[in-house]
Scaffold this motif. Sequence first.
Motif, PDB file in Angstrom:
ATOM      1  N   GLY A   1       4.570  -7.957   3.042  1.00  0.00           N
ATOM      2  CA  GLY A   1       4.123  -8.255   1.860  1.00  0.00           C
ATOM      3  C   GLY A   1       5.414  -7.603   0.351  1.00  0.00           C
ATOM      4  O   GLY A   1       6.115  -8.002   0.244  1.00  0.00           O
ATOM      5  N   GLY A   2       4.083  -7.111  -0.267  1.00  0.00           N
ATOM      6  CA  GLY A   2       5.279  -6.716  -1.375  1.00  0.00           C
ATOM      7  C   GLY A   2       6.638  -6.225  -1.399  1.00  0.00           C
ATOM      8  O   GLY A   2       6.931  -6.240  -2.169  1.00  0.00           O
ATOM      9  N   SER A   3       6.349  -4.847  -0.273  1.00  0.00           N
ATOM     10  CA  SER A   3       7.550  -4.517   0.327  1.00  0.00           C
ATOM     11  C   SER A   3       8.963  -4.801   0.846  1.00  0.00           C
ATOM     12  O   SER A   3       9.685  -4.362   0.895  1.00  0.00           O
ATOM     13  CB  SER A   3       6.664  -3.252   0.959  1.00  0.00           C
ATOM     14  OG  SER A   3       5.654  -2.462   0.758  1.00  0.00           O
ATOM     15  N   ASP A   4       8.160  -6.598   0.770  1.00  0.00           N
ATOM     16  CA  ASP A   4       9.647  -6.918   1.579  1.00  0.00           C
ATOM     17  C   ASP A   4       9.832  -8.665   0.653  1.00  0.00           C
ATOM     18  O   ASP A   4      11.470  -9.076   0.228  1.00  0.00           O
ATOM     19  CB  ASP A   4       9.310  -7.681   2.634  1.00  0.00           C
ATOM     20  CG  ASP A   4       9.355  -9.039   3.080  1.00  0.00           C
ATOM     21  OD1 ASP A   4      11.035  -8.314   3.585  1.00  0.00           O
ATOM     22  OD2 ASP A   4       9.073  -9.939   3.244  1.00  0.00           O
TER      23      ASP A   4
ATOM     24  N   SER B   1       9.854   0.583   3.382  1.00  0.00           N
ATOM     25  CA  SER B   1       9.729   0.308   2.104  1.00  0.00           C
ATOM     26  C   SER B   1       8.051  -0.235   2.761  1.00  0.00           C
ATOM     27  O   SER B   1       7.296  -0.825   3.456  1.00  0.00           O
ATOM     28  CB  SER B   1       9.970  -0.826   1.600  1.00  0.00           C
ATOM     29  OG  SER B   1      10.930  -0.925   0.801  1.00  0.00           O
ATOM     30  N   SER B   2       7.250   1.538   1.611  1.00  0.00           N
ATOM     31  CA  SER B   2       5.585   1.233   2.288  1.00  0.00           C
ATOM     32  C   SER B   2       5.003   1.714   0.940  1.00  0.00           C
ATOM     33  O   SER B   2       5.002   2.988   0.840  1.00  0.00           O
ATOM     34  CB  SER B   2       5.188   1.239   3.317  1.00  0.00           C
ATOM     35  OG  SER B   2       3.864   1.048   3.624  1.00  0.00           O
ATOM     36  N   LYS B   3       4.260   0.831   0.533  1.00  0.00           N
ATOM     37  CA  LYS B   3       3.388   2.048  -1.031  1.00  0.00           C
ATOM     38  C   LYS B   3       2.549   2.572   0.137  1.00  0.00           C
ATOM     39  O   LYS B   3       2.493   3.585  -0.752  1.00  0.00           O
ATOM     40  CB  LYS B   3       2.919   1.268  -1.683  1.00  0.00           C
ATOM     41  CG  LYS B   3       2.125   1.432  -3.028  1.00  0.00           C
ATOM     42  CD  LYS B   3       1.308   0.380  -3.497  1.00  0.00           C
ATOM     43  CE  LYS B   3      -0.208   0.891  -4.986  1.00  0.00           C
ATOM     44  NZ  LYS B   3      -0.797   0.679  -5.764  1.00  0.00           N
ATOM     45  N   SER B   4       2.171   2.234   1.088  1.00  0.00           N
ATOM     46  CA  SER B   4       0.737   3.246   1.692  1.00  0.00           C
ATOM     47  C   SER B   4       1.398   4.126   2.593  1.00  0.00           C
ATOM     48  O   SER B   4       0.618   5.139   2.677  1.00  0.00           O
ATOM     49  CB  SER B   4      -0.389   2.242   1.973  1.00  0.00           C
ATOM     50  OG  SER B   4       0.440   1.610   3.142  1.00  0.00           O
ATOM     51  N   PHE B   5       2.882   3.416   2.963  1.00  0.00           N
ATOM     52  CA  PHE B   5       3.539   4.782   4.733  1.00  0.00           C
ATOM     53  C   PHE B   5       2.636   4.174   5.788  1.00  0.00           C
ATOM     54  O   PHE B   5       2.144   5.583   5.839  1.00  0.00           O
ATOM     55  CB  PHE B   5       3.898   5.459   3.837  1.00  0.00           C
ATOM     56  CG  PHE B   5       4.882   5.754   4.276  1.00  0.00           C
ATOM     57  CD1 PHE B   5       6.329   5.450   3.355  1.00  0.00           C
ATOM     58  CD2 PHE B   5       5.688   6.212   5.945  1.00  0.00           C
ATOM     59  CE1 PHE B   5       7.465   5.832   4.107  1.00  0.00           C
ATOM     60  CE2 PHE B   5       6.663   6.152   6.423  1.00  0.00           C
ATOM     61  CZ  PHE B   5       7.889   5.858   5.405  1.00  0.00           C
ATOM     62  N   SER B   6       1.742   3.679   5.265  1.00  0.00           N
ATOM     63  CA  SER B   6       0.929   3.436   6.748  1.00  0.00           C
ATOM     64  C   SER B   6       0.258   1.783   7.104  1.00  0.00           C
ATOM     65  O   SER B   6      -0.558   1.811   8.210  1.00  0.00           O
ATOM     66  CB  SER B   6      -0.615   3.628   6.472  1.00  0.00           C
ATOM     67  OG  SER B   6      -1.330   3.324   4.822  1.00  0.00           O
ATOM     68  N   THR B   7       1.500   0.941   6.495  1.00  0.00           N
ATOM     69  CA  THR B   7       1.340  -0.593   7.146  1.00  0.00           C
ATOM     70  C   THR B   7       1.598  -0.445   8.431  1.00  0.00           C
ATOM     71  O   THR B   7       2.614  -0.683   9.055  1.00  0.00           O
ATOM     72  CB  THR B   7       1.521  -1.300   5.930  1.00  0.00           C
ATOM     73  OG1 THR B   7       1.498  -1.241   4.668  1.00  0.00           O
ATOM     74  CG2 THR B   7       1.528  -3.106   6.733  1.00  0.00           C
ATOM     75  N   PRO B   8       0.682  -1.006   9.607  1.00  0.00           N
ATOM     76  CA  PRO B   8       1.455  -0.412  11.096  1.00  0.00           C
ATOM     77  C   PRO B   8       2.184  -1.590  11.164  1.00  0.00           C
ATOM     78  O   PRO B   8       3.146  -1.197  12.067  1.00  0.00           O
ATOM     79  CB  PRO B   8       0.012  -1.247  11.654  1.00  0.00           C
ATOM     80  CG  PRO B   8      -1.050  -1.003  10.810  1.00  0.00           C
ATOM     81  CD  PRO B   8      -0.525  -0.644   9.954  1.00  0.00           C
TER      82      PRO B   8
ATOM     83  N   GLN C   1       3.304 -17.030  -3.781  1.00  0.00           N
ATOM     84  CA  GLN C   1       1.842 -16.807  -2.858  1.00  0.00           C
ATOM     85  C   GLN C   1       1.322 -15.921  -2.517  1.00  0.00           C
ATOM     86  O   GLN C   1       0.391 -15.741  -2.933  1.00  0.00           O
ATOM     87  CB  GLN C   1       2.763 -17.636  -1.777  1.00  0.00           C
ATOM     88  CG  GLN C   1       2.674 -19.120  -1.247  1.00  0.00           C
ATOM     89  CD  GLN C   1       2.991 -19.678   0.288  1.00  0.00           C
ATOM     90  OE1 GLN C   1       3.624 -19.202   1.010  1.00  0.00           O
ATOM     91  NE2 GLN C   1       2.280 -20.073   0.215  1.00  0.00           N
ATOM     92  N   GLN C   2       2.374 -14.891  -2.515  1.00  0.00           N
ATOM     93  CA  GLN C   2       1.105 -13.468  -2.651  1.00  0.00           C
ATOM     94  C   GLN C   2       0.859 -13.084  -3.885  1.00  0.00           C
ATOM     95  O   GLN C   2      -0.199 -12.843  -5.040  1.00  0.00           O
ATOM     96  CB  GLN C   2       2.141 -12.107  -1.610  1.00  0.00           C
ATOM     97  CG  GLN C   2       1.457 -10.908  -1.691  1.00  0.00           C
ATOM     98  CD  GLN C   2       2.382  -9.515  -1.555  1.00  0.00           C
ATOM     99  OE1 GLN C   2       3.314  -9.599  -2.014  1.00  0.00           O
ATOM    100  NE2 GLN C   2       2.176  -8.170  -1.045  1.00  0.00           N
ATOM    101  N   LEU C   3       1.844 -13.192  -5.369  1.00  0.00           N
ATOM    102  CA  LEU C   3       1.595 -13.175  -6.409  1.00  0.00           C
ATOM    103  C   LEU C   3       0.823 -13.359  -6.516  1.00  0.00           C
ATOM    104  O   LEU C   3      -0.278 -12.870  -7.291  1.00  0.00           O
ATOM    105  CB  LEU C   3       2.886 -13.319  -7.338  1.00  0.00           C
ATOM    106  CG  LEU C   3       2.835 -13.044  -9.003  1.00  0.00           C
ATOM    107  CD1 LEU C   3       2.652 -11.248  -9.232  1.00  0.00           C
ATOM    108  CD2 LEU C   3       3.719 -14.096  -9.932  1.00  0.00           C
TER     109      LEU C   3
ATOM    110  N   MET D   1      -1.920 -16.179  -4.780  1.00  0.00           N
ATOM    111  CA  MET D   1      -3.173 -16.396  -3.934  1.00  0.00           C
ATOM    112  C   MET D   1      -3.511 -14.803  -3.275  1.00  0.00           C
ATOM    113  O   MET D   1      -4.632 -14.454  -3.170  1.00  0.00           O
ATOM    114  CB  MET D   1      -2.432 -17.198  -3.105  1.00  0.00           C
ATOM    115  CG  MET D   1      -2.288 -18.653  -2.966  1.00  0.00           C
ATOM    116  SD  MET D   1      -1.362 -18.539  -1.401  1.00  0.00           S
ATOM    117  CE  MET D   1      -2.339 -19.393  -0.644  1.00  0.00           C
ATOM    118  N   GLU D   2      -3.188 -13.516  -3.496  1.00  0.00           N
ATOM    119  CA  GLU D   2      -3.566 -12.375  -3.146  1.00  0.00           C
ATOM    120  C   GLU D   2      -4.230 -12.010  -4.684  1.00  0.00           C
ATOM    121  O   GLU D   2      -5.045 -10.531  -4.287  1.00  0.00           O
ATOM    122  CB  GLU D   2      -2.341 -11.491  -2.861  1.00  0.00           C
ATOM    123  CG  GLU D   2      -2.850  -9.969  -2.289  1.00  0.00           C
ATOM    124  CD  GLU D   2      -1.881  -8.951  -1.366  1.00  0.00           C
ATOM    125  OE1 GLU D   2      -2.344  -9.143  -0.345  1.00  0.00           O
ATOM    126  OE2 GLU D   2      -1.430  -8.315  -1.259  1.00  0.00           O
ATOM    127  N   SER D   3      -3.953 -12.249  -5.387  1.00  0.00           N
ATOM    128  CA  SER D   3      -4.214 -11.657  -7.018  1.00  0.00           C
ATOM    129  C   SER D   3      -5.424 -12.205  -7.174  1.00  0.00           C
ATOM    130  O   SER D   3      -6.630 -12.118  -7.553  1.00  0.00           O
ATOM    131  CB  SER D   3      -3.628 -11.715  -8.334  1.00  0.00           C
ATOM    132  OG  SER D   3      -1.982 -11.100  -8.383  1.00  0.00           O
TER     133      SER D   3
END
Length: 532
Positions: A157-160, A208-215, A351-353, A355-357
Amino acid sequence: MKNDNKAQQKEILWQTLQNAAERMKQTHLRELFKQDPSRASKFSLTMDEIHLDYSKNLLTTETIATLLELAQVCEVPSAIKALLSGEHINTTENRPALHSALRQDSSQTLNVKGQNVLPLIRAEKEKMYRIVEQLHQGIYKGATGEKITDVVNLGIGGSDLGPVMAVEALKNYQQTAIRLHFVSNVDPDAITNVLKELNPATTLFIVSSKSFSTPETLMNAKVAKNWLQENLKTEKIINQFIGVTANAAKAQEFGLLPENILNFWDWVGGRYSIWSTIGLPLAISIGVEHFEEFLLGARRMDEHFANSPLSENMPVLLALIGIWYINFWNAHTIAVLPYSSLLSYFADYLQQLDMESNGKQVQHSGESVDYLTGPIVWGQPGTNGQHAFYQLLHQGTHFIPIDFIVAAQTHTEQLASQHLQLVANCLAQSAALMQGTPSDVKSTHDKMPGNKPSNTLLLSKISPRALGQLLALYEHKVFVQGAIWQINSFDQPGVELGKKLASTFIASLENGKMSEEIDHSTRTLIEKIRQF
Ligand code: F6P
């Protein structure tokens, strides 16, 4: 009372725009150009490195004036101020959306929860720049003392999407021989195929992970850890990991060393995080100076967005043109067609910017919307698209507004005339879509109706500064649309349910046991998968 008044005004403007769209449907873009020979100068705007030509749209001065009134009634000016000053505009998560702070001049002050965040941003950026320099100078060593030759970004996602898109877009500015790789998908083929080309002793991983919990990311990071461990057989492998996160505690739980963790903050949305330490792969690729230029480009767009009147405000105009088509012409989709192979991943990023917004159906108030919101965004670089889906754009039955993006200059000067071919194709497509075929075309099969609207975003060159401006332009466009639709553009609750279900299905896939709650289709598929 004041709010009732606003609601009423909004309703009247909405109706006015609806009527205007019905009238506009009786005319053709060709006619609009004939009626006003200065149309292109009237409907265009230059801001630094970007020239926006919006004259090939189905609108008049009057339409723009009504749309601008709508923006006023929807309080877009105060929404812009609220965004840039750090108000808690992400209402469901009760926090600001301060990606613009990441590119702000650090000599200024910007308080979040009573703390000036600009020095914090500067400090993290400096830590990131030190890593970049060490890598460039070959000082950053792997567990066995060898120089790093390859960097793999593990994130999704945003980390990629931001890093992968920008590294590709700016590859002409590359300052290092270090090769960059990106693994986002949990698909084991993805990581395996990257690792098999690499030397464990000289490979650095960025988790790279904002939450550091993305599987997806954590699973890939574990694979990387095992791969290094099995091949290098030393504890020191952990030096070959850098974490980028807003959750340092979780990164340390994973085993990362505090000195190898770059932070950012919960008030930076994942899809808005390329400007933060999430930009590390880009900074490694293009170096510190160019990365600063990239930030400066975005800052220039922020200043333009903050200070220009709505009628000359590029993000606002782009947003209003989008609103015009989505809400009054029932457009469900927008195509983004960059005439540059450097922008190969631009549509994916957008698309993420977008559609996710703005893929939302509930207003800030909690009420459902009764109008369309964020569109389906798609596209791919021209001229490839011309040989794939443009047929549908020209003669299909769907209404699809387009953003063409093209750069005047190429980085490949020795093939400058070939670049002109590319530019000519972009201009030709937008002109053909607008004009259609002349009236004397005999066969109905050959007839192209034209009247297909588009914006053209002309960049001087795909440079760090221009790319920074382009991304900030779209970020702010998406924000303005969210403000008009009264939705929160900064959360993404819709992605959670699928994540939860996936975790329950893993056990069923492994052991065949299925709870009553699993629907019949999913059960049958799980059984079939186990059979296969
Ligand atoms: O699932 C959506 C999402 O939360 C995105 O918003 C985000 O960019 C992505 O997952 C990755 O999240 P993280 O950076 O926390 O790993």
